[in-house]
Design a protein around this motif. Structure first.
Motif, PDB file in Angstrom:
ATOM      1  N   VAL A  98      29.339  40.679   3.424  1.00  0.00           N
ATOM      2  CA  VAL A  98      29.279  39.998   2.120  1.00  0.00           C
ATOM      3  C   VAL A  98      30.685  40.106   1.798  1.00  0.00           C
ATOM      4  O   VAL A  98      30.925  41.204   1.114  1.00  0.00           O
ATOM      5  CB  VAL A  98      28.141  40.416   1.264  1.00  0.00           C
ATOM      6  N   GLU A  99      31.551  39.164   1.649  1.00  0.00           N
ATOM      7  CA  GLU A  99      33.113  39.490   1.306  1.00  0.00           C
ATOM      8  C   GLU A  99      32.888  39.428  -0.086  1.00  0.00           C
ATOM      9  O   GLU A  99      33.970  40.036  -0.743  1.00  0.00           O
ATOM     10  CB  GLU A  99      33.631  37.762   1.554  1.00  0.00           C
ATOM     11  N   GLY A 100      31.968  38.554  -0.999  1.00  0.00           N
ATOM     12  CA  GLY A 100      32.196  39.061  -2.643  1.00  0.00           C
ATOM     13  C   GLY A 100      31.884  40.408  -2.902  1.00  0.00           C
ATOM     14  O   GLY A 100      32.368  40.567  -4.273  1.00  0.00           O
ATOM     15  N   LEU A 101      31.495  41.273  -2.233  1.00  0.00           N
ATOM     16  CA  LEU A 101      31.181  42.602  -2.701  1.00  0.00           C
ATOM     17  C   LEU A 101      32.414  43.639  -2.229  1.00  0.00           C
ATOM     18  O   LEU A 101      32.168  44.714  -2.323  1.00  0.00           O
ATOM     19  CB  LEU A 101      30.003  43.031  -2.106  1.00  0.00           C
ATOM     20  N   SER A 102      33.528  43.027  -1.726  1.00  0.00           N
ATOM     21  CA  SER A 102      34.379  43.949  -1.184  1.00  0.00           C
ATOM     22  C   SER A 102      35.073  44.705  -2.276  1.00  0.00           C
ATOM     23  O   SER A 102      35.289  45.920  -2.199  1.00  0.00           O
ATOM     24  CB  SER A 102      35.722  43.057  -0.459  1.00  0.00           C
ATOM     25  N   ASP A 103      35.609  44.059  -3.470  1.00  0.00           N
ATOM     26  CA  ASP A 103      35.934  44.850  -4.766  1.00  0.00           C
ATOM     27  C   ASP A 103      35.163  46.169  -5.183  1.00  0.00           C
ATOM     28  O   ASP A 103      35.228  47.171  -5.320  1.00  0.00           O
ATOM     29  CB  ASP A 103      36.188  44.056  -5.699  1.00  0.00           C
ATOM     30  N   LEU A 104      33.655  45.662  -5.210  1.00  0.00           N
ATOM     31  CA  LEU A 104      32.616  46.558  -5.288  1.00  0.00           C
ATOM     32  C   LEU A 104      32.507  47.822  -4.617  1.00  0.00           C
ATOM     33  O   LEU A 104      32.222  48.778  -4.906  1.00  0.00           O
ATOM     34  CB  LEU A 104      31.325  45.934  -5.830  1.00  0.00           C
ATOM     35  N   ARG A 105      32.539  47.291  -3.277  1.00  0.00           N
ATOM     36  CA  ARG A 105      32.300  48.256  -2.328  1.00  0.00           C
ATOM     37  C   ARG A 105      33.650  49.355  -2.301  1.00  0.00           C
ATOM     38  O   ARG A 105      33.400  50.485  -2.148  1.00  0.00           O
ATOM     39  CB  ARG A 105      32.439  47.561  -0.860  1.00  0.00           C
ATOM     40  N   LEU A 106      34.789  49.014  -2.483  1.00  0.00           N
ATOM     41  CA  LEU A 106      35.917  49.779  -2.554  1.00  0.00           C
ATOM     42  C   LEU A 106      35.863  50.639  -3.784  1.00  0.00           C
ATOM     43  O   LEU A 106      36.182  52.002  -3.755  1.00  0.00           O
ATOM     44  CB  LEU A 106      37.190  48.931  -2.963  1.00  0.00           C
ATOM     45  N   GLU A 107      35.286  50.032  -4.909  1.00  0.00           N
ATOM     46  CA  GLU A 107      35.150  50.996  -6.243  1.00  0.00           C
ATOM     47  C   GLU A 107      34.059  52.027  -6.048  1.00  0.00           C
ATOM     48  O   GLU A 107      34.311  53.284  -6.308  1.00  0.00           O
ATOM     49  CB  GLU A 107      34.698  49.894  -7.269  1.00  0.00           C
ATOM     50  N   LEU A 108      32.845  51.692  -5.372  1.00  0.00           N
ATOM     51  CA  LEU A 108      31.877  52.609  -5.374  1.00  0.00           C
ATOM     52  C   LEU A 108      32.281  53.629  -4.158  1.00  0.00           C
ATOM     53  O   LEU A 108      31.814  54.857  -4.248  1.00  0.00           O
ATOM     54  CB  LEU A 108      30.497  51.919  -5.045  1.00  0.00           C
ATOM     55  N   HIS A 109      33.040  53.374  -3.140  1.00  0.00           N
ATOM     56  CA  HIS A 109      33.401  54.346  -2.166  1.00  0.00           C
ATOM     57  C   HIS A 109      34.191  55.300  -2.718  1.00  0.00           C
ATOM     58  O   HIS A 109      34.199  56.199  -2.562  1.00  0.00           O
ATOM     59  CB  HIS A 109      34.146  53.397  -1.019  1.00  0.00           C
ATOM     60  N   SER A 110      35.238  54.592  -3.541  1.00  0.00           N
ATOM     61  CA  SER A 110      36.261  55.663  -4.219  1.00  0.00           C
ATOM     62  C   SER A 110      35.497  56.623  -5.147  1.00  0.00           C
ATOM     63  O   SER A 110      35.840  57.737  -5.184  1.00  0.00           O
ATOM     64  CB  SER A 110      37.189  54.758  -5.131  1.00  0.00           C
ATOM     65  N   LYS A 111      34.480  56.109  -5.921  1.00  0.00           N
ATOM     66  CA  LYS A 111      33.711  57.001  -6.610  1.00  0.00           C
ATOM     67  C   LYS A 111      32.732  58.115  -5.918  1.00  0.00           C
ATOM     68  O   LYS A 111      32.688  59.140  -6.253  1.00  0.00           O
ATOM     69  CB  LYS A 111      32.810  56.294  -7.812  1.00  0.00           C
TER      70      LYS A 111
ATOM     71  N   LEU B 190      22.291  64.245 -10.648  1.00  0.00           N
ATOM     72  CA  LEU B 190      21.375  63.985  -9.108  1.00  0.00           C
ATOM     73  C   LEU B 190      20.918  62.605  -9.182  1.00  0.00           C
ATOM     74  O   LEU B 190      21.100  61.736  -8.004  1.00  0.00           O
ATOM     75  CB  LEU B 190      20.212  64.928  -9.214  1.00  0.00           C
ATOM     76  N   ASN B 191      20.615  62.085 -10.210  1.00  0.00           N
ATOM     77  CA  ASN B 191      20.269  60.410 -10.226  1.00  0.00           C
ATOM     78  C   ASN B 191      21.474  59.672 -10.008  1.00  0.00           C
ATOM     79  O   ASN B 191      21.407  58.764  -9.325  1.00  0.00           O
ATOM     80  CB  ASN B 191      19.802  60.050 -11.615  1.00  0.00           C
ATOM     81  N   ALA B 192      22.504  60.107 -10.702  1.00  0.00           N
ATOM     82  CA  ALA B 192      23.849  59.130 -10.104  1.00  0.00           C
ATOM     83  C   ALA B 192      24.204  59.502  -8.748  1.00  0.00           C
ATOM     84  O   ALA B 192      24.701  58.452  -8.245  1.00  0.00           O
ATOM     85  CB  ALA B 192      24.899  59.738 -11.087  1.00  0.00           C
ATOM     86  N   THR B 193      23.900  60.818  -8.167  1.00  0.00           N
ATOM     87  CA  THR B 193      24.367  60.828  -6.772  1.00  0.00           C
ATOM     88  C   THR B 193      23.429  59.939  -5.747  1.00  0.00           C
ATOM     89  O   THR B 193      23.895  59.458  -4.882  1.00  0.00           O
ATOM     90  CB  THR B 193      24.224  62.170  -6.572  1.00  0.00           C
ATOM     91  N   ASP B 194      22.247  60.099  -6.158  1.00  0.00           N
ATOM     92  CA  ASP B 194      21.210  59.264  -5.332  1.00  0.00           C
ATOM     93  C   ASP B 194      21.690  57.539  -5.493  1.00  0.00           C
ATOM     94  O   ASP B 194      21.469  56.936  -4.432  1.00  0.00           O
ATOM     95  CB  ASP B 194      19.878  59.441  -5.843  1.00  0.00           C
ATOM     96  N   MET B 195      21.697  57.201  -6.861  1.00  0.00           N
ATOM     97  CA  MET B 195      22.146  56.033  -6.825  1.00  0.00           C
ATOM     98  C   MET B 195      23.512  55.499  -6.076  1.00  0.00           C
ATOM     99  O   MET B 195      23.675  54.538  -5.293  1.00  0.00           O
ATOM    100  CB  MET B 195      22.657  55.676  -8.324  1.00  0.00           C
ATOM    101  N   LEU B 196      24.634  56.372  -6.244  1.00  0.00           N
ATOM    102  CA  LEU B 196      25.740  56.121  -5.642  1.00  0.00           C
ATOM    103  C   LEU B 196      25.712  56.114  -3.948  1.00  0.00           C
ATOM    104  O   LEU B 196      26.021  55.166  -3.454  1.00  0.00           O
ATOM    105  CB  LEU B 196      26.672  57.050  -6.131  1.00  0.00           C
ATOM    106  N   VAL B 197      24.958  56.993  -3.655  1.00  0.00           N
ATOM    107  CA  VAL B 197      24.810  57.203  -2.064  1.00  0.00           C
ATOM    108  C   VAL B 197      24.136  55.911  -1.501  1.00  0.00           C
ATOM    109  O   VAL B 197      24.579  55.399  -0.387  1.00  0.00           O
ATOM    110  CB  VAL B 197      24.096  58.666  -1.723  1.00  0.00           C
ATOM    111  N   SER B 198      22.918  55.510  -2.107  1.00  0.00           N
ATOM    112  CA  SER B 198      22.186  54.427  -1.601  1.00  0.00           C
ATOM    113  C   SER B 198      22.836  53.047  -1.680  1.00  0.00           C
ATOM    114  O   SER B 198      23.013  52.479  -0.908  1.00  0.00           O
ATOM    115  CB  SER B 198      20.958  54.311  -2.629  1.00  0.00           C
ATOM    116  N   ALA B 199      23.723  52.926  -2.876  1.00  0.00           N
ATOM    117  CA  ALA B 199      24.612  51.594  -2.787  1.00  0.00           C
ATOM    118  C   ALA B 199      25.708  51.546  -2.029  1.00  0.00           C
ATOM    119  O   ALA B 199      25.945  50.735  -1.252  1.00  0.00           O
ATOM    120  CB  ALA B 199      25.152  51.536  -4.374  1.00  0.00           C
TER     121      ALA B 199
END
Length: 321
Positions: A155-168, A135-144
């Protein structure tokens, strides 16, 4: 001429009312004598009250000076206020620009703090998943993901992180569904199997094998019994009948799998936050037949193993020494 002007007017008015010169002279002498008496009395009073009179005059002069100074200061303050007003009016656009820049800098600082927190999400997410605090993981992931696809989208520097978290996020519900099936079909029936094994070990000490009861499936947990009983609740926990999904909270200090019913409620709540309830229902329907067959297979194996073990025990007991 030695008397004040208004006194002279009074004397002239008094004398003009007389009829002849003699009366006027008499009245004039009387008035002069009265004025002289008044002057003597006034001089005596001044001599007697000289100190008080001097103090009163000085106090009056001091008060007059203070009032004059206050008026001058007030006048100066008014002039300064008018000057400030004119200067502020001239600098209004510049002040507005500085105010807007201050707001922009504050917003940028907030974004930087948010970026710093989001950069730590993958590591925290991995820890939560390893400890099964879903549940904590889900809240954290959805918020991020909401932040990365909202205020931090440019923010272009977060494109890789955006793809990673979206995939997760897209695959998170698969892990939750697997955990839900594990507790719904496997862990609940394993408890019955463990109780049956304990009964089998006890029955091996009894000579009369016919007294050993068969596998007790009356206490087998079902979805209805999950809501109607608290058979898997820990001591001190409340009955799940009156516990709604919104009231379920995750305690990071405890073992998340200690209470299967609460754990499944947490999984469903996480799936709801991911908006994957329809996919969850479909997965349960698709895997229902397969999971039920696995339950029958495991139960059959347990019954066969218990019967074989019981037969071995009986054969050993009947062997002569």
């Amino acid at each position: 001429s030695k008397y004040p002007f208004f006194c002279n007017l009074f004397v002239l008015r008094t004398l003009s009312t007389s009829d002849d010169v003699e009366d006027r002279e008499t009245e004039k002498g009387r008035l002069e004598e009265a004025y002289e008496t008044c002057d003597r009395d006034l001089d005596e009073l001044i001599v007697q009250h000289y100190t008080e009179l001097t103090t009163a005059i000085r106090t009056y002069q001091s008060i007059t000076e203070r009032i004059t100074n206050s008026r001058n200061k007030i006048k100066q303050v008014k002039e300064n206020l008018l000057s400030c007003k004119m200067l502020l009016h001239c600098k209004r656009d510049e002040l507005r620009k500085l105010w807007i820049e201050g707001i922009e800098h504050k917003h940028v600082l907030n974004l930087l703090d948010e970026i710093e927190n989001i950069k730590q999400v993958p590591q925290k997410l991995e820890q939560c998943m390893a400890s099964k605090h879903y549940l904590n993981a889900t809240d954290m992931l959805v918020s991020a993901v909401d932040s990365l696809e909202g205020p931090l989208l440019q923010v272009e520097g977060l494109s890789d992180l955006r793809l990673e978290l979206h995939s997760k996020k897209m695959n998170m519900h698969l892990v939750l569904i697997d955990e839900l099936h594990r507790h719904l079909y496997i862990k609940s029936t394993n408890r019955v199997g463990q109780r049956n094994k304990e009964k089998g070990r006890i029955s091996s000490l009894v000579k009369d094998a016919t007294s050993v009861p068969l596998m007790d499936v009356t206490n087998l947990s079902t979805p209805r019994k999950f809501l109607e009983t608290s058979q898997f609740n820990t001591p001190g926990s409340s009955n799940m009948r009156e516990t709604s999904l919104l009231e379920i909270k995750e305690d990071t200090e405890l073992d998340p799998e200690e209470n299967s019913t609460v754990f499944m409620g947490i999984l469903i709540k996480g799936l709801a936050k991911l908006k994957k309830i329809p996919e969850t229902v479909k997965a349960i329907q698709d895997r229902l037949e397969q999971e039920l067959k696995q339950i029958v297979k495991r139960s059959t194996t347990q019954v066969a193993d218990n019967g074989y073990q019981r037969g071995e025990n009986l054969s050993q007991e009947n062997q002569p020494r």
